[in-house]
Design an enzyme around this catalytic site. Structure first.
Site, short mmCIF file in Angstrom:
data_model
loop_
_atom_site.label_atom_id
_atom_site.label_comp_id
_atom_site.label_asym_id
_atom_site.label_seq_id
_atom_site.Cartn_x
_atom_site.Cartn_y
_atom_site.Cartn_z
N LYS A 13 -22.66 -3.47 -3.81
CA LYS A 13 -23.14 -4.60 -3.00
C LYS A 13 -23.52 -4.14 -1.59
CE LYS A 13 -19.36 -7.09 -3.04
NZ LYS A 13 -18.44 -6.22 -3.76
N ARG A 86 -14.89 -14.59 -1.04
CA ARG A 86 -14.10 -13.89 -2.04
C ARG A 86 -13.05 -14.80 -2.68
NH1 ARG A 86 -14.84 -8.23 0.13
NH2 ARG A 86 -13.91 -6.77 -1.33
N ARG A 125 -15.59 8.03 -3.91
CA ARG A 125 -16.35 7.67 -2.70
C ARG A 125 -15.77 8.35 -1.46
NH1 ARG A 125 -17.47 1.33 -1.70
NH2 ARG A 125 -15.28 1.22 -1.15
N ARG A 158 -11.52 6.42 1.99
CA ARG A 158 -10.90 5.21 2.51
C ARG A 158 -9.50 5.06 1.93
NH1 ARG A 158 -15.09 0.29 1.67
NH2 ARG A 158 -13.20 -0.71 0.92
N ARG A 169 -6.96 -3.85 -6.20
CA ARG A 169 -8.12 -4.62 -5.73
C ARG A 169 -8.85 -5.28 -6.91
NH1 ARG A 169 -11.25 -0.16 -2.50
NH2 ARG A 169 -12.81 -1.77 -2.13
P1 AMP Z 1 -14.82 -4.25 0.96
O1 AMP Z 1 -15.29 -3.21 1.92
O2 AMP Z 1 -15.75 -5.42 0.85
O3 AMP Z 1 -14.43 -3.69 -0.39
O4 AMP Z 1 -13.47 -4.87 1.61
C1 AMP Z 1 -12.35 -4.05 1.85
C2 AMP Z 1 -11.13 -4.92 2.07
O5 AMP Z 1 -11.33 -5.79 3.19
C3 AMP Z 1 -10.79 -5.83 0.92
O6 AMP Z 1 -10.04 -5.18 -0.10
C4 AMP Z 1 -9.97 -6.91 1.63
O7 AMP Z 1 -8.66 -6.45 1.93
C5 AMP Z 1 -10.71 -7.05 2.95
N1 AMP Z 1 -11.78 -8.07 2.84
C6 AMP Z 1 -13.12 -7.88 2.87
N2 AMP Z 1 -13.76 -9.04 2.72
C7 AMP Z 1 -12.82 -9.99 2.58
C8 AMP Z 1 -12.86 -11.39 2.37
N3 AMP Z 1 -14.02 -12.07 2.24
N4 AMP Z 1 -11.68 -12.04 2.26
C9 AMP Z 1 -10.51 -11.41 2.39
N5 AMP Z 1 -10.39 -10.09 2.56
C10 AMP Z 1 -11.54 -9.38 2.66
#
Ligand code: AMP
Length: 229
Positions: A13, A86, A125, A158, A169
């Protein structure tokens, strides 16, 4: 143009939303990127978010909604939402924001990918601490191990891309985020919902997404009849 990019972590994404936001001149809003930048700067929001992110859990809705509303207010030419909403609660907060601000999201693009492939991709990654460039030890390895091709910075993984946290996750995705697929699929109205196969190479996914956007969003030129002689 205003769109929601839906799909599991690791489906691509972020990569696609970034590429397409440049192509169409709209703002890429990635909640993950915003939260990580708050963490890196050691802000109160960053410290709070870190407690959840490190465990593979979602950051509380209220904190994330505030961040996204601020970002949407600063994006007058449109936005691609990547990683938000989310939860159903976040989707409702987004609906409320759109209603009060009188703007419309045109559609939802759902990138799909199998769970095994997600684990394989995410654990491979790496990103550059210097310029943020993304690598993947399987599909896009750096020329020299552990070093960024562009700026020579150190590549790191990460904290939430280790296998144990990735699996957590994915459980969170299935429980809290997947219900949004049904929510948006059945939303109706003027909101379109389109699925794209996320297992294709990056360029293939971009091409499919461009086809969707050209068909569903970008206004077609209108030809007016030439005046009668
Ligand atoms: P991502 O980079 O989108 O995979 O996000 C990494 C982490 O950030 C996620 O595993 C959540 O802990 C937090 N996070 C990102 N977006 C959200 C969201 N919309 N709601 C809650 N936590 C989020």
């Amino acid at each position: 143009m205003r769109l929601i990019f839906l799909g599991p972590p690791g489906v691509g994404k972020g990569t696609q939303a970034k590429l397409l936001s440049q192509r169409y001149g709209v703002t890429h809003i990635s909640t993950g990127d915003v939260l990580r930048s708050e963490m890196a700067r050691g802000t109160p929001l960053g410290s709070k978010a870190a407690e959840y992110i490190r465990k593979g859990l979602l950051v509380p809705d209220a904190l994330v909604v505030e961040v996204v509303v601020r970002a949407m207010n600063g994006a007058p030419k449109g936005f691609f939402l990547d990683g938000f909403p989310r939860t159903l609660e976040q989707a409702r907060a987004l609906d409320g924001y759109l209603q009060t601000s009188g703007i419309q999201v045109e559609g939802v693009v759902h990138l799909r990918l199998g769970l095994d492939e997600i684990v394989r991709r995410l654990t491979a990654r790496r990103n550059c601490a210097g310029c943020g460039e993304l690598y993947n030890t399987l599909t896009k390895p750096p020329r020299s191990a552990g070093r960024c091709d562009g700026c020579g910075g150190t590549l790191s993984q990460r904290e939430d891309d280790t296998e144990a946290v990735v699996r957590k996750r994915l459980v969170v995705y299935e429980d809290l985020t997947r219900p949004l697929v049904t929510h948006y699929k059945s939303a109706g109205g003027s909101l379109f919902y389109e699925e794209v196969d996320g297992s294709l190479p990056v360029e293939g996914v971009t091409q499919k997404l461009v086809e969707v956007l050209e068909r569903c969003c970008v206004p077609k030129p209108t030809f007016s009849r030439p005046p009668a002689l």
